[in-house]
Design an enzyme around this catalytic site. Structure first.
Site, mmCIF file in Angstrom:
data_model
loop_
_atom_site.group_PDB
_atom_site.id
_atom_site.type_symbol
_atom_site.label_atom_id
_atom_site.label_comp_id
_atom_site.label_asym_id
_atom_site.label_seq_id
_atom_site.Cartn_x
_atom_site.Cartn_y
_atom_site.Cartn_z
ATOM 1 C CG HIS A 111 -0.250 3.964 4.935
ATOM 2 N ND1 HIS A 111 -1.290 3.495 6.160
ATOM 3 C CD2 HIS A 111 0.180 2.513 4.432
ATOM 4 C CE1 HIS A 111 -0.871 2.282 6.220
ATOM 5 N NE2 HIS A 111 -0.374 1.756 5.415
ATOM 6 C CB CYS B 285 -0.846 -0.152 1.447
ATOM 7 S SG CYS B 285 -0.284 -0.624 2.742
HETATM 8 C C1 11C Z 1 1.485 -1.878 6.703
HETATM 9 N N1 11C Z 1 1.907 -1.587 4.359
HETATM 10 O O1 11C Z 1 0.973 -0.561 6.710
HETATM 11 C C2 11C Z 1 1.762 -2.532 5.260
HETATM 12 C C3 11C Z 1 0.719 -3.420 5.102
HETATM 13 O O2 11C Z 1 3.259 -5.656 1.822
HETATM 14 O O3 11C Z 1 0.898 -5.856 1.511
HETATM 15 C C4 11C Z 1 0.679 -4.305 3.606
HETATM 16 C C5 11C Z 1 1.926 -5.124 3.619
HETATM 17 C C6 11C Z 1 2.201 -5.707 2.145
HETATM 18 O O4 11C Z 1 1.515 -2.382 7.699
#
Ligand code: 11C
Ligand code: A2P
Length: 340
Positions: free
Chosen positions: A238, A125
């Site tokens: 995010h 993400c």
């Molecule tokens: C998090 N970005 O915020 C991560 C979740 O590689 O699909 C997604 C982890 C991934 O913890």
């Protein structure tokens, strides 16, 4: 076209159902799978209750499977589903770095999806949110170096991440200890510069994913990328501060204009009016907000900017559904699953 969601009861699964409700994707049947714990429960889709089934060990009788039940499930079962005749759009990191598996953000490299051998990977993400904003700038000005600092919501760790933040908040406000299970430390009234496991180079895997995946999606390994990934006590979306060194100097107003014409992003950049990207405004939105666009004080002709995007949407469910829509528009999704 028979469609299945594996991990339908999770944070991303919930968003997949909501995005699919509004999607142009056409399908004749929707099957929902999760762990045996959820078997027999129901979820509502377009007013109809659908019973959740335990994910079987073998093939799933569907033409297209949207998988979001974690890397170990995908690693073990996606090849089995493909053998059974399904195309799998996988939200985990299990296959992203496999050269034979396309890693796709439709606004950037949609056509790569057409070259799949059964599995198409959905990016991390954090990577997807930065990539959709930086890609138009890369094409116009040539990004040489990209330095990213992230502010990542608890839902990045799934539904249990959000639950931990909520429980810790109640607990601390009632004068009790925070306690923690999902995150390495209490996240309430804190932030944690540690997402996923530490690698031998001192970076975390989450940080290295931004490097590896940006290279693969942009098709450009020469781009120098560095990331510091930080978990913050928000529920979703995010945000990322991004510094870019460019081949050709960029004027911030020209970049705003460029991004206004670019798909998947929304320019929110009027500091006088206190308008800039924030989780509060980007949560629930399909477009990634981009703002605070200004000339770099470090790289001549370079840029600093700030992005905020709903990582459960563009970073996961929405991107997966957009890949499916792209395949269907190109006539690349057929109803060829073998019978159950
Ligand atoms: C998090 N970005 O915020 C991560 C979740 O590689 O699909 C997604 C982890 C991934 O913890
Ligand atoms: P369940 O709700 O039954 O545990 P999240 O990312 O929000 O934590 O969601 C993870 C998703 O993956 C949920 O739908 C969860 O189902 C599902 N899941 C977890 N473990 C398994 C498993 N062993 N087999 C199939 N699905 C699983």
């Amino acid at each position: 076209m028979k469609l299945a969601i594996v991990g339908a009861t999770g944070a991303v699964g919930h968003e997949l159902l909501s995005v699919l409700e509004k999607s142009t994707l056409t399908f004749s049947e929707l099957q929902l799978y999760a762990s045996p714990r959820s078997a027999g429960s129901t979820l509502t889709f377009r007013g109809q209750e659908i019973t959740v089934q335990a994910t079987p060990d073998g093939p799933i009788p569907a033409d297209l499977i949207l998988a979001s039940a974690g890397g170990s499930i995908s690693k073990a079962l996606a090849p089995v589903w493909v053998k059974g005749g399904a195309v799998v759009i996988d939200n985990s990191s299990a296959f992203r770095y496999d050269d034979t598996v396309p890693l796709v953000v439709p606004e950037i490299n949609g056509e790569a999806a057409l070259a799949h051998h059964g599995i198409i990977a959905n990016p991390n993400c954090t990577t997807a949110i930065a990539a959709v904003a930086v890609w138009p700038i890369h094409r116009a000005y040539g990004v040489k170096r990209m330095i990213v600092s992230t502010y990542q919501a608890t839902s990045g760790a799934g539904a249990k991440g959000m639950q931990e933040l909520e429980e810790q908040t109640r607990s601390v406000l009632a004068g009790n200890p925070a306690g923690h299970e999902v995150f390495a430390h209490p996240i309430v009234f804190n932030l944690i510069p540690h997402i996923d496991s530490f690698q031998s180079n001192g970076f975390t895997k989450e940080e290295m994913k931004v490097v590896w995946e940006t290279h693969k999606i942009f098709g450009d390994d020469s781009l120098r990328v560095s990331c510091t990934a930080v978990r913050i006590p928000t529920m979703r979306a995010h945000s990322e501060a991004i510094t870019l060194e460019l081949e050709r100097p960029a004027d911030p107003e020209a970049v705003r204009e460029l991004l206004r014409r670019s798909p998947g992003v929304k320019v929110v950049d009027d500091p006088e009016a206190k308008l800039y990207p924030m989780p509060l405004t980007s949560s629930g939105e399909y477009d990634v907000e981009v703002g605070r666009i200004r000339s770099s004080l470090v790289f001549d002709g370079g840029l600093d900017l700030f992005v905020s995007g709903d990582q459960l949407l563009k970073g996961a469910a929405l991107n997966a559904v957009q890949i499916a829509e792209y395949l269907q528009q190109k006539g690349a999704l057929s109803g060829t699953a073998s019978p159950a």
